[in-house]
Design an enzyme around this catalytic site. Sequence first.
Site, PDB file in Angstrom:
ATOM      1  N   THR A   1       0.838  -1.202   0.000  1.00  0.00           N
ATOM      2  CA  THR A   1       0.000   0.000   0.000  1.00  0.00           C
ATOM      3  C   THR A   1       0.872   1.250   0.000  1.00  0.00           C
ATOM      4  O   THR A   1       1.964   1.238   0.564  1.00  0.00           O
ATOM      5  CB  THR A   1      -0.877  -0.038   1.265  1.00  0.00           C
TER       6      THR A   1
ATOM      7  N   ARG B   1     -14.245  -7.828   0.280  1.00  0.00           N
ATOM      8  CA  ARG B   1     -13.437  -7.428   1.447  1.00  0.00           C
ATOM      9  C   ARG B   1     -12.840  -6.021   1.269  1.00  0.00           C
ATOM     10  O   ARG B   1     -12.283  -5.693   0.226  1.00  0.00           O
ATOM     11  CB  ARG B   1     -12.316  -8.448   1.642  1.00  0.00           C
TER      12      ARG B   1
END
Length: 352
Positions: free
Chosen positions: A206, A234
């Site tokens: 990320t 999710r």
Amino acid sequence: MIVSQKQVIAALFLSVLALGSGHQLHAENAMEDETPRWSLAIHGGAGTLDPDKMTPELRVEYEAVLTEALEAGSAVLASGGSAVEAVQAAILPMEDSPLFNAGRGAVYTWDGTHELDASIMDGRDRSAGAIAGVSGIKNPILLAEAVRQDGRHVMLAGEGAEQFASGKGIETAPPEYFATERRQKALERMKAKELSSLDVDHKFGTVGAVALDMDGNLAAGTSTGGMTGKRWGRIGDSPIIGAGTYADNRSCAVSATGWGEFFIRVGVAQEICTRLRLDLGESPQVVADAVMAEVKQLGGDGGVILVTPEGDALFSFNTTGMYRGRADSTGLSEVAIFGGEENAGTADTPDH
Ligand code: ASP
């Protein structure tokens, strides 16, 4: 009152002297003043990074993108741009690189697609924008910013977010753009060996940025593809304001990376900012380390970057490494990958 010509000349002389020395003092203060007028920190994910697998060539590649991100954000801040603009400028090169799990390099879902999450927050008015589970958006951080600017909502998900994006003229990209061999192999390995996403995602790629601008405003942004093999829609912490991203001019700006479920449960980004706002007498590093220790205690791992209203840019992670960098107006500019590579403190070191 009668003022003689001599007195006028003397007063003028004195005021010129005072002005002159005032300027000099100001200049000296500026040179001695170590407080940054702007400050920026970035990350490209934390995780179990193995120094033996980091070839010099790969390291150069990672450092080049981190440096590009740091320079893009710094250029905005040094020219008087806002923190929220700098955060986007810093995130874009990392979203465009296949090396990080965001934008182009996003991991695959269980179904072999890419679902992107991103969020951004402006600490000036705590306006925020977030998007979750969107496909085909080239730069998710720009879509999050469009949601923030639009102002009607904070978070949009899935097809609705994609429709909103097309109304705002946000650039799209075909599935092939997001197809990377490395991520594809990670999904195949996961399925073949019935592994968990953590077994294949040794690092959380990320990306994120936090900034303080010259007007004293803070901002934070985060962008991710989530975790390999994710299913059932999710969503992790990255697009959740308060978990993966938070900014408040009264306390700090935070962007997180790691095992999202734990970051959501701890409410990491806002928890750090709230503790700092309450001014409990602990330094920002101590507070960030304490919150990351909570994540670890619950069984999660990862890291955070934060910037304070005073311009301190800090990192805290409970993994072996975190792709990261920081720069400020005093001339600081550094990128690092493994723990302890620069002066910043790190939280508890990992046992895996
Ligand atoms: N925090 C992200 C998530 O759980 C993963 C990451 O940091 O790479 O979706």
